[in-house]
Scaffold this motif. Structure first.
Motif, PDB file in Angstrom:
ATOM      1  N   LEU A 144       0.829  -1.214   0.000  1.00  0.00           N
ATOM      2  CA  LEU A 144       0.000   0.000   0.000  1.00  0.00           C
ATOM      3  C   LEU A 144       0.861   1.260   0.000  1.00  0.00           C
ATOM      4  O   LEU A 144       0.408   2.326  -0.384  1.00  0.00           O
ATOM      5  CB  LEU A 144      -0.917   0.010   1.229  1.00  0.00           C
ATOM      6  CG  LEU A 144      -2.275  -0.674   1.052  1.00  0.00           C
ATOM      7  CD1 LEU A 144      -2.919  -0.951   2.397  1.00  0.00           C
ATOM      8  CD2 LEU A 144      -3.200   0.169   0.179  1.00  0.00           C
ATOM      9  N   ASN A 145       2.090   1.124   0.475  1.00  0.00           N
ATOM     10  CA  ASN A 145       3.017   2.257   0.539  1.00  0.00           C
ATOM     11  C   ASN A 145       3.850   2.314  -0.726  1.00  0.00           C
ATOM     12  O   ASN A 145       4.741   1.502  -0.921  1.00  0.00           O
ATOM     13  CB  ASN A 145       3.971   2.098   1.734  1.00  0.00           C
ATOM     14  CG  ASN A 145       3.398   2.661   3.003  1.00  0.00           C
ATOM     15  OD1 ASN A 145       2.387   3.346   2.968  1.00  0.00           O
ATOM     16  ND2 ASN A 145       4.031   2.368   4.116  1.00  0.00           N
ATOM     17  N   GLN A 146       3.559   3.265  -1.582  1.00  0.00           N
ATOM     18  CA  GLN A 146       4.346   3.422  -2.797  1.00  0.00           C
ATOM     19  C   GLN A 146       5.717   3.987  -2.435  1.00  0.00           C
ATOM     20  O   GLN A 146       5.823   4.926  -1.664  1.00  0.00           O
ATOM     21  CB  GLN A 146       3.652   4.389  -3.756  1.00  0.00           C
ATOM     22  CG  GLN A 146       2.436   3.800  -4.431  1.00  0.00           C
ATOM     23  CD  GLN A 146       2.811   2.697  -5.407  1.00  0.00           C
ATOM     24  OE1 GLN A 146       2.831   1.540  -5.040  1.00  0.00           O
ATOM     25  NE2 GLN A 146       3.099   3.058  -6.637  1.00  0.00           N
ATOM     26  N   GLY A 147       6.751   3.404  -2.989  1.00  0.00           N
ATOM     27  CA  GLY A 147       8.078   4.020  -2.824  1.00  0.00           C
ATOM     28  C   GLY A 147       8.832   3.606  -1.580  1.00  0.00           C
ATOM     29  O   GLY A 147       9.994   3.948  -1.439  1.00  0.00           O
ATOM     30  N   PHE A 148       8.209   2.874  -0.639  1.00  0.00           N
ATOM     31  CA  PHE A 148       8.939   2.429   0.553  1.00  0.00           C
ATOM     32  C   PHE A 148       9.383   0.991   0.331  1.00  0.00           C
ATOM     33  O   PHE A 148       8.604   0.064   0.445  1.00  0.00           O
ATOM     34  CB  PHE A 148       8.057   2.540   1.804  1.00  0.00           C
ATOM     35  CG  PHE A 148       8.781   2.135   3.067  1.00  0.00           C
ATOM     36  CD1 PHE A 148       9.803   2.921   3.587  1.00  0.00           C
ATOM     37  CD2 PHE A 148       8.456   0.958   3.735  1.00  0.00           C
ATOM     38  CE1 PHE A 148      10.484   2.552   4.741  1.00  0.00           C
ATOM     39  CE2 PHE A 148       9.126   0.578   4.894  1.00  0.00           C
ATOM     40  CZ  PHE A 148      10.138   1.381   5.387  1.00  0.00           C
ATOM     41  N   LYS A 149      10.651   0.814  -0.042  1.00  0.00           N
ATOM     42  CA  LYS A 149      11.130  -0.534  -0.351  1.00  0.00           C
ATOM     43  C   LYS A 149      12.506  -0.787   0.257  1.00  0.00           C
ATOM     44  O   LYS A 149      13.497  -0.937  -0.459  1.00  0.00           O
ATOM     45  CB  LYS A 149      11.168  -0.740  -1.871  1.00  0.00           C
ATOM     46  CG  LYS A 149       9.764  -0.713  -2.489  1.00  0.00           C
ATOM     47  CD  LYS A 149       9.715  -1.362  -3.852  1.00  0.00           C
ATOM     48  CE  LYS A 149       8.291  -1.585  -4.330  1.00  0.00           C
ATOM     49  NZ  LYS A 149       7.537  -0.363  -4.581  1.00  0.00           N
ATOM     50  N   PRO A 150      12.588  -0.825   1.597  1.00  0.00           N
ATOM     51  CA  PRO A 150      13.874  -1.144   2.218  1.00  0.00           C
ATOM     52  C   PRO A 150      14.266  -2.592   1.926  1.00  0.00           C
ATOM     53  O   PRO A 150      13.419  -3.414   1.564  1.00  0.00           O
ATOM     54  CB  PRO A 150      13.598  -0.952   3.711  1.00  0.00           C
ATOM     55  CG  PRO A 150      12.136  -1.180   3.862  1.00  0.00           C
ATOM     56  CD  PRO A 150      11.516  -0.697   2.598  1.00  0.00           C
ATOM     57  N   ARG A 151      15.534  -2.889   2.101  1.00  0.00           N
ATOM     58  CA  ARG A 151      16.050  -4.225   1.793  1.00  0.00           C
ATOM     59  C   ARG A 151      15.314  -5.336   2.556  1.00  0.00           C
ATOM     60  O   ARG A 151      15.106  -6.426   2.048  1.00  0.00           O
ATOM     61  CB  ARG A 151      17.539  -4.285   2.127  1.00  0.00           C
ATOM     62  CG  ARG A 151      18.188  -5.600   1.678  1.00  0.00           C
ATOM     63  CD  ARG A 151      19.530  -5.838   2.318  1.00  0.00           C
ATOM     64  NE  ARG A 151      20.470  -4.791   1.947  1.00  0.00           N
ATOM     65  CZ  ARG A 151      21.782  -4.870   2.174  1.00  0.00           C
ATOM     66  NH1 ARG A 151      22.282  -5.935   2.783  1.00  0.00           N
ATOM     67  NH2 ARG A 151      22.582  -3.896   1.822  1.00  0.00           N
ATOM     68  N   SER A 183      -1.750  -0.664  -6.545  1.00  0.00           N
ATOM     69  CA  SER A 183      -2.175  -0.748  -7.955  1.00  0.00           C
ATOM     70  C   SER A 183      -3.540  -1.409  -8.082  1.00  0.00           C
ATOM     71  O   SER A 183      -4.376  -0.977  -8.886  1.00  0.00           O
ATOM     72  CB  SER A 183      -1.158  -1.543  -8.774  1.00  0.00           C
ATOM     73  OG  SER A 183       0.078  -0.885  -8.744  1.00  0.00           O
ATOM     74  N   GLN A 184      -3.765  -2.474  -7.301  1.00  0.00           N
ATOM     75  CA  GLN A 184      -5.030  -3.212  -7.406  1.00  0.00           C
ATOM     76  C   GLN A 184      -6.216  -2.346  -6.963  1.00  0.00           C
ATOM     77  O   GLN A 184      -7.265  -2.345  -7.608  1.00  0.00           O
ATOM     78  CB  GLN A 184      -4.956  -4.493  -6.569  1.00  0.00           C
ATOM     79  CG  GLN A 184      -4.039  -5.530  -7.192  1.00  0.00           C
ATOM     80  CD  GLN A 184      -3.882  -6.766  -6.316  1.00  0.00           C
ATOM     81  OE1 GLN A 184      -3.527  -6.694  -5.156  1.00  0.00           O
ATOM     82  NE2 GLN A 184      -4.158  -7.912  -6.880  1.00  0.00           N
TER      83      GLN A 184
END
Length: 271
Positions: free
Chosen positions: A229-236, A246-247
């Motif tokens: 749900l959080n766009q752009g938050f992609k920590p390792r 998107s859905q």
């Protein structure tokens, strides 16, 4: 008359047994009734009503602004949806720091007004007296070491903690102090996997990691992050299990188009 099969509630004792038997503990955050119902039905062991609600529910940059009243609102909503899992609630910033009486009073309010089963505090030696006081009042306490988001302005960054020897030594010491003070479990956030392994093996209580590698006794993620749900938050450390942003956006777009075109409601969707 059908008899409901009794649901066996997960307790702090269950988690201790899981550690001893080598079964990993699953934990996710939730902040409302509907998602709590789904996550609980899926079989999660622990729901954390995190002060991350400040970020994902209210749009704040940090966890600091959320109030005790707001945490109580979220926690009460979650408890109504959780039939089986253990529900742990974060004590928010300002509700316990530097004052054991305040810590106990905040805890009592959470327990009485939400029906939750345990609380969580951030910090080590600094909060040990509060932990002892809360535990002596009969409330289970989960600790939290490593990256402690309520201290973000002290750290100045969300990078991995305890890479340096001195901070790692303090973390190991703090873990033992929290165990001794009566914590039933510890969250280890964003620390090197080797250190998390060492801490986990040194404790008899379970550890639950977030960005702390595979050697903890369990794992926790923020629900909004793992559902995408959080766009752009992609920590390792994050594994995203769904692209819900998107859905949902696609579904809402379809609804808008159907309303504009007059396709919704159709003949079957009216009285």
């Amino acid at each position: 008359m059908s008899v409901n099969k009794e649901v066996k509630r997960v307790t702090t004792h269950t988690l201790q047994k899981m550690k001893e038997q080598g079964e990993n503990i699953s934990m996710l955050t939730a902040y409302d009734y509907s998602f709590a119902t789904v996550i609980d039905a899926a079989g999660i062991d622990v729901i954390l009503v995190g002060d991350s609600a400040s970020n994902v529910m209210a749009g704040h940059e940090t966890t600091l602004p959320i109030t005790l009243d707001q945490m109580i609102y979220h926690a009460a909503s979650v408890v109504r949806g959780a039939q089986r899992c253990l529900v742990v609630v974060d004590l928010p910033f300002g509700a316990y720091q530097g004052n054991t009486k305040e810590a106990l009073n905040s805890t009592i309010r959470i327990m009485k007004e939400t029906g939750a089963h345990a609380i969580k505090l951030e910090g080590g030696v600094e909060i040990v007296d509060s932990v002892k006081r809360i535990v002596s009042a009969g409330v289970p306490v989960m600790g939290h070491l490593g990256l402690t988001p309520q201290s973000i302005y002290k750290f100045g960054t969300y990078t991995v903690r305890a890479k340096e020897e001195a901070e790692a030594a303090k973390l190991k010491e703090d873990a033992l102090l929290l165990q001794e003070a009566g914590c039933f479990a510890l969250v280890l956030e964003k620390i090197p996997a080797a250190l998390a392994k060492e801490v986990t093996e040194s404790l008899h209580i379970p550890t639950i990691g977030i960005g702390a590698g595979p050697h903890c006794n369990g794992q926790v993620l923020v629900m909004h992050d793992m559902l995408g749900l959080n766009q752009g938050f992609k920590p390792r450390f994050l594994r995203q299990y769904l692209d819900m942003y998107s859905q949902v956006k696609t579904a809402v777009g379809q609804y808008i188009a159907d309303v504009k075109s007059g396709d919704f409601p159709n003949e079957k969707e009216q009285y």
